[in-house]
Structure formats: structure tokens, C-alpha cells
Design a protein around this motif. Structure first.
Motif, short mmCIF file in Angstrom:
data_model
loop_
_atom_site.label_atom_id
_atom_site.label_comp_id
_atom_site.label_asym_id
_atom_site.label_seq_id
_atom_site.Cartn_x
_atom_site.Cartn_y
_atom_site.Cartn_z
N PHE A 110 -10.92 5.77 5.02
CA PHE A 110 -11.13 5.72 3.58
C PHE A 110 -11.54 4.31 3.18
O PHE A 110 -10.81 3.36 3.43
CB PHE A 110 -9.84 6.13 2.86
CG PHE A 110 -9.94 6.06 1.36
CD1 PHE A 110 -10.65 7.03 0.67
CD2 PHE A 110 -9.34 5.05 0.66
CE1 PHE A 110 -10.76 6.97 -0.70
CE2 PHE A 110 -9.43 4.99 -0.72
CZ PHE A 110 -10.14 5.94 -1.41
N GLY A 111 -12.70 4.18 2.60
CA GLY A 111 -13.12 2.89 2.04
C GLY A 111 -13.21 1.75 3.04
O GLY A 111 -12.95 0.61 2.67
N GLY A 112 -13.55 2.03 4.29
CA GLY A 112 -13.69 0.97 5.28
C GLY A 112 -12.41 0.58 5.99
O GLY A 112 -12.38 -0.36 6.76
N PHE A 113 -11.33 1.31 5.73
CA PHE A 113 -10.07 1.07 6.45
C PHE A 113 -9.42 2.41 6.72
O PHE A 113 -9.95 3.46 6.36
CB PHE A 113 -9.13 0.13 5.66
CG PHE A 113 -8.82 0.59 4.26
CD1 PHE A 113 -7.75 1.41 4.00
CD2 PHE A 113 -9.62 0.19 3.20
CE1 PHE A 113 -7.47 1.83 2.71
CE2 PHE A 113 -9.36 0.60 1.91
CZ PHE A 113 -8.28 1.43 1.67
N THR A 114 -8.28 2.39 7.40
CA THR A 114 -7.59 3.62 7.76
C THR A 114 -6.26 3.71 7.04
O THR A 114 -5.50 2.74 7.00
CB THR A 114 -7.36 3.67 9.29
OG1 THR A 114 -8.64 3.62 9.94
CG2 THR A 114 -6.64 4.94 9.70
N LEU A 115 -5.98 4.88 6.50
CA LEU A 115 -4.66 5.19 5.95
C LEU A 115 -3.91 6.03 6.98
O LEU A 115 -4.49 6.93 7.59
CB LEU A 115 -4.79 6.01 4.66
CG LEU A 115 -5.53 5.37 3.51
CD1 LEU A 115 -5.68 6.37 2.37
CD2 LEU A 115 -4.81 4.12 3.03
N GLU A 116 -2.64 5.73 7.17
CA GLU A 116 -1.78 6.60 7.97
C GLU A 116 -0.86 7.31 7.00
O GLU A 116 0.00 6.69 6.39
CB GLU A 116 -0.96 5.81 8.99
CG GLU A 116 -0.03 6.71 9.79
CD GLU A 116 0.90 5.94 10.73
OE1 GLU A 116 1.42 6.58 11.65
OE2 GLU A 116 1.14 4.74 10.51
N LEU A 117 -1.07 8.62 6.83
CA LEU A 117 -0.21 9.41 5.96
C LEU A 117 0.99 9.87 6.78
O LEU A 117 0.84 10.31 7.92
CB LEU A 117 -0.97 10.62 5.42
CG LEU A 117 -2.25 10.31 4.64
CD1 LEU A 117 -2.94 11.61 4.21
CD2 LEU A 117 -1.98 9.43 3.44
N ILE A 118 2.18 9.74 6.19
CA ILE A 118 3.43 10.07 6.89
C ILE A 118 4.25 11.01 6.01
O ILE A 118 4.62 10.65 4.90
CB ILE A 118 4.27 8.81 7.17
CG1 ILE A 118 3.46 7.79 7.97
CG2 ILE A 118 5.58 9.18 7.88
CD1 ILE A 118 4.12 6.42 8.05
N GLN A 119 4.51 12.22 6.51
CA GLN A 119 5.41 13.13 5.82
C GLN A 119 6.69 13.25 6.64
O GLN A 119 6.68 13.81 7.74
CB GLN A 119 4.79 14.51 5.62
CG GLN A 119 5.71 15.47 4.87
CD GLN A 119 5.13 16.85 4.71
OE1 GLN A 119 3.92 17.04 4.63
NE2 GLN A 119 5.99 17.85 4.67
N SER A 120 7.77 12.70 6.12
CA SER A 120 9.05 12.74 6.82
C SER A 120 9.68 14.12 6.67
O SER A 120 9.45 14.81 5.67
CB SER A 120 9.99 11.67 6.25
OG SER A 120 9.48 10.40 6.53
N PRO A 121 10.51 14.52 7.64
CA PRO A 121 11.15 15.83 7.56
C PRO A 121 12.23 15.90 6.48
O PRO A 121 12.62 16.98 6.07
CB PRO A 121 11.75 16.04 8.95
CG PRO A 121 11.89 14.67 9.51
CD PRO A 121 10.82 13.83 8.89
N VAL A 122 12.70 14.75 6.02
CA VAL A 122 13.67 14.70 4.93
C VAL A 122 13.07 13.83 3.82
O VAL A 122 12.25 12.95 4.09
CB VAL A 122 15.03 14.13 5.39
CG1 VAL A 122 15.69 15.05 6.40
CG2 VAL A 122 14.87 12.75 5.99
N PRO A 123 13.42 14.07 2.57
CA PRO A 123 12.85 13.28 1.47
C PRO A 123 13.09 11.78 1.66
O PRO A 123 14.16 11.35 2.08
CB PRO A 123 13.58 13.80 0.24
CG PRO A 123 14.08 15.16 0.62
CD PRO A 123 14.36 15.09 2.10
N VAL A 124 12.06 11.00 1.35
CA VAL A 124 12.13 9.55 1.44
C VAL A 124 12.16 9.00 0.02
O VAL A 124 11.28 9.33 -0.78
CB VAL A 124 10.90 8.99 2.20
CG1 VAL A 124 10.90 7.47 2.18
CG2 VAL A 124 10.87 9.52 3.62
N PRO A 125 13.17 8.18 -0.33
CA PRO A 125 13.17 7.62 -1.68
C PRO A 125 11.95 6.73 -1.88
O PRO A 125 11.63 5.90 -1.03
CB PRO A 125 14.45 6.78 -1.73
CG PRO A 125 15.12 6.93 -0.42
CD PRO A 125 14.25 7.73 0.49
#
Length: 132
Positions: free
Chosen positions: A52-67
Motif C-alpha cells: 500500500f502506497g510504496g510500503f507494506t502493512l502487516e494486518l494482525i487479527q488476534s484470537p482474543v480482543p486487543v485493547p
């Protein structure tokens, strides 16, 4: 130590819903590069690399909610040419906030990588990242 740095590795973002986040970034011009998961005691942590936009995003979905009271960016990664040498140089500069006693080697994640996290003075996490 700066001679080991090769550039921004990625920016990690917590995702409440992986599919919704991927759809959002694709809608605004991003492209999924890879998807993966890591088993944790709480369940699978879902991961996606999105260019995205010349860089990389690492999307992280944790198995439990993250505050997310302070936002959704948990760390940034810096590519290094030699993880052991770069970590040694950071330690030689007086940084003693590495989060684990040794690096992690993950040969099956995103084509293989090794990394080591340490924290900055405000608690920000910095990842030294070397792709295998």
C-alpha cells in the motif's frame, strides 16, 4: 549499527476483522501479498501482508480482543542485512530492552524470516527483521 539497516520492513496494524480490513485496503488501492496464521495458546492469530502506497502493512487479527485505546499500530519493522550483527550493535549502544532472550526464526512464515523485538523509551516496539 546503521550500516545493517536496509529500510522500512512494514507497519503492523491490529485488525478487528481481517476480511473487513483487507477489503478496506484493497478498496483504497492496496493489494494482498500474502496471508498466514500463527498458532497461539488462545487460537490462531491471522496475518496478512498488504502492499500500500510504496510500503507494506502487516494486518494482525488476534484470537482474543486487543485493547486499542492508544491506536492500532503495535510495532514497526526495520529490514536488516544481518540480524545477529544488528542486534549486537543495538545492544552495544546500551539498549537492554529486547523482549526475548534470543531471536525468533520462523522458516514457514511469509517465505521465511527471523526477527527480534525490542522496545523504545515510550514502550514502542521495534522489530529487527531479516527475510530468509
Amino acid at each position: 549499527m546503521k550500516e545493517h539497516y536496509q529500510g522500512l520492513g512494514h507497519i503492523a496494524i491490529h485488525a478487528k476483522d481481517m476480511n473487513e480490513s483487507i477489503a478496506f485496503y484493497e478498496k483504497i488501492g492496496g493489494a494482498v501479498q500474502q496471508r498466514a496464521s500463527i498458532s497461539t495458546p488462545d487460537g490462531d492469530k491471522l496475518l496478512a501482508l498488504v502492499s500500500f502506497g510504496g510500503f507494506t502493512l502487516e494486518l494482525i487479527q488476534s484470537p482474543v480482543p486487543v485493547p486499542m485505546t492508544e491506536g492500532s499500530i503495535p510495532h514497526f519493522a526495520v529490514y536488516v542485512d544481518d540480524l545477529d550483527a544488528a542486534a549486537a550493535a543495538v545492544k552495544a549502544a546500551g539498549v537492554d530492552t529486547f523482549m526475548t532472550p534470543e531471536k525468533k526464526v520462523l522458516p514457514d512464515l511469509f517465505g521465511g524470516l527471523e526477527n527480534w523485538f525490542f522496545t523504545g523509551p515510550s514502550g514502542e516496539q521495534i522489530e529487527l527483521l531479516h527475510m530468509l
